[in-house]
Design a protein around this motif. Structure first.
Motif, mmCIF file in Angstrom:
data_model
loop_
_atom_site.group_PDB
_atom_site.id
_atom_site.type_symbol
_atom_site.label_atom_id
_atom_site.label_comp_id
_atom_site.label_asym_id
_atom_site.label_seq_id
_atom_site.Cartn_x
_atom_site.Cartn_y
_atom_site.Cartn_z
ATOM 1 N N THR A 88 70.536 40.985 2.797
ATOM 2 C CA THR A 88 69.526 41.784 3.482
ATOM 3 C C THR A 88 68.143 41.158 3.409
ATOM 4 O OG1 THR A 88 69.022 43.085 1.514
ATOM 5 C CG2 THR A 88 70.752 43.923 2.985
ATOM 6 N N TYR B 287 60.037 36.361 9.108
ATOM 7 C CA TYR B 287 60.121 36.917 10.461
ATOM 8 C C TYR B 287 61.418 37.710 10.580
ATOM 9 C CZ TYR B 287 59.707 36.809 15.615
ATOM 10 O OH TYR B 287 59.576 37.136 16.939
ATOM 11 N N TYR B 288 61.291 39.011 10.856
ATOM 12 C CA TYR B 288 62.432 39.915 10.949
ATOM 13 C C TYR B 288 62.387 40.675 12.278
ATOM 14 C CZ TYR B 288 62.821 38.975 5.957
ATOM 15 O OH TYR B 288 62.957 38.358 4.734
ATOM 16 N N PRO B 289 62.621 39.975 13.394
ATOM 17 C CA PRO B 289 62.509 40.634 14.697
ATOM 18 C C PRO B 289 63.520 41.766 14.901
ATOM 19 C CG PRO B 289 63.404 38.419 14.946
ATOM 20 C CD PRO B 289 62.974 38.561 13.515
ATOM 21 N N ARG B 290 64.730 41.636 14.359
ATOM 22 C CA ARG B 290 65.719 42.716 14.508
ATOM 23 C C ARG B 290 65.297 43.988 13.779
ATOM 24 N NH1 ARG B 290 71.721 41.068 13.244
ATOM 25 N NH2 ARG B 290 70.752 41.269 11.240
ATOM 26 N N ASP B 291 64.567 43.811 12.674
ATOM 27 C CA ASP B 291 64.120 44.958 11.886
ATOM 28 C C ASP B 291 62.720 45.419 12.274
ATOM 29 O OD1 ASP B 291 66.524 45.048 10.355
ATOM 30 O OD2 ASP B 291 65.784 43.346 9.194
ATOM 31 N N GLY B 292 62.031 44.646 13.119
ATOM 32 C CA GLY B 292 60.742 45.057 13.646
ATOM 33 C C GLY B 292 59.544 44.832 12.751
#
Length: 184
Positions: free
Chosen positions: A127, A167-172
Motif C-alpha cells: 500500500t 505520486y499517488y494519482p489513483r488515490d488522489g
C-alpha cells in the motif's frame, strides 16, 4: 557571555536555515512578511488558517494551530510538525502561484506509530505505508489542492527539491515530506 550549549544551538539553527532557505515571497523578502498555511482535512472537514511566522520569527499560536490541524485524525494525537515541512508547503503553494488563503486538502499529516502499524497491517506493504514513515516524525503530508491537477502539484513538488515526493494519482494525492530528497 554565551554558554556552550547556546552557541551550539545557535549554530545548528543557523545551519538548518541555510540548508533550507525560506521561500522569499512568503516572508516578503529575506526576513520580512508573513507565512501562513490554510489546510482542510478531507476526512473531518476541519479547516485551519494559521499565521505561523512573521518577520522571520515563528508564531507559537500559529504553530499550535497547525500541529492540531495536521494531527493524526484517527487517534487525535498531535506532534510538533517539522518547520521545514511547513516552509516546504508554503514554497509549494507559491510555486503553484496560489494565495496564502488557498486551502490545501490534507489526506494525512502526522501519523502515530499505532495508526501507521494499523494501516500497514490492513493493506500490507504494497500500500505504500512505510514502516519508518516520515509521517510518524511530523515531517510528511499527503495532500491535494482543489482546482490544481495532481500532475501539476507533483511537478511543482519535484521542482522544489526539498524532500521526498510520492505520486499517488489513483488515490488522489501527492506525498510531500521534508526528509531526504527522493521520489517515487
Amino acid at each position: 557571555m554565551l554558554s556552550r550549549r547556546a552557541l551550539i544551538g545557535g549554530a545548528v539553527a543557523g545551519g538548518a536555515a541555510l540548508a533550507f532557505p525560506m521561500p522569499a515571497r512568503a516572508m516578503g523578502g529575506a526576513m520580512g512578511g508573513e507565512w501562513r498555511l490554510a489546510i482542510r482535512n478531507v476526512h473531518t472537514n476541519e479547516s485551519v488558517d494559521a499565521l505561523f511566522a512573521r518577520n522571520g520569527r515563528f508564531v507559537p499560536e500559529g504553530l499550535a494551530e497547525l500541529n492540531h490541524g495536521l494531527r493524526d485524525w484517527r487517534t487525535g494525537e498531535t506532534m510538533a510538525m517539522d518547520h521545514h515541512l511547513l516552509a516546504l508547503l508554503v514554497a509549494l503553494r507559491e510555486k503553484l502561484d496560489l494565495s496564502g488563503r488557498t486551502q490545501i486538502g490534507l489526506i494525512s499529516g502526522y501519523r502515530s506509530p499505532r495508526t501507521n502499524a494499523a494501516l500497514r497491517a490492513a493493506g500490507g506493504s504494497h500500500t505504500g505505508v512505510a514502516s519508518q514513515s516520515q509521517h510518524m516524525l511530523g515531517k510528511a503530508t499527503d495532500i491535494m489542492v482543489p482546482g490544481v491537477s495532481l500532475a501539476r502539484l507533483h511537478g511543482a513538488a519535484l521542482a522544489l527539491g526539498g524532500g521526498g515526493v510520492g505520486y499517488y494519482p489513483r488515490d488522489g494525492f501527492v506525498h510531500v515530506d521534508s526528509g531526504p530528497v527522493r521520489r517515487w
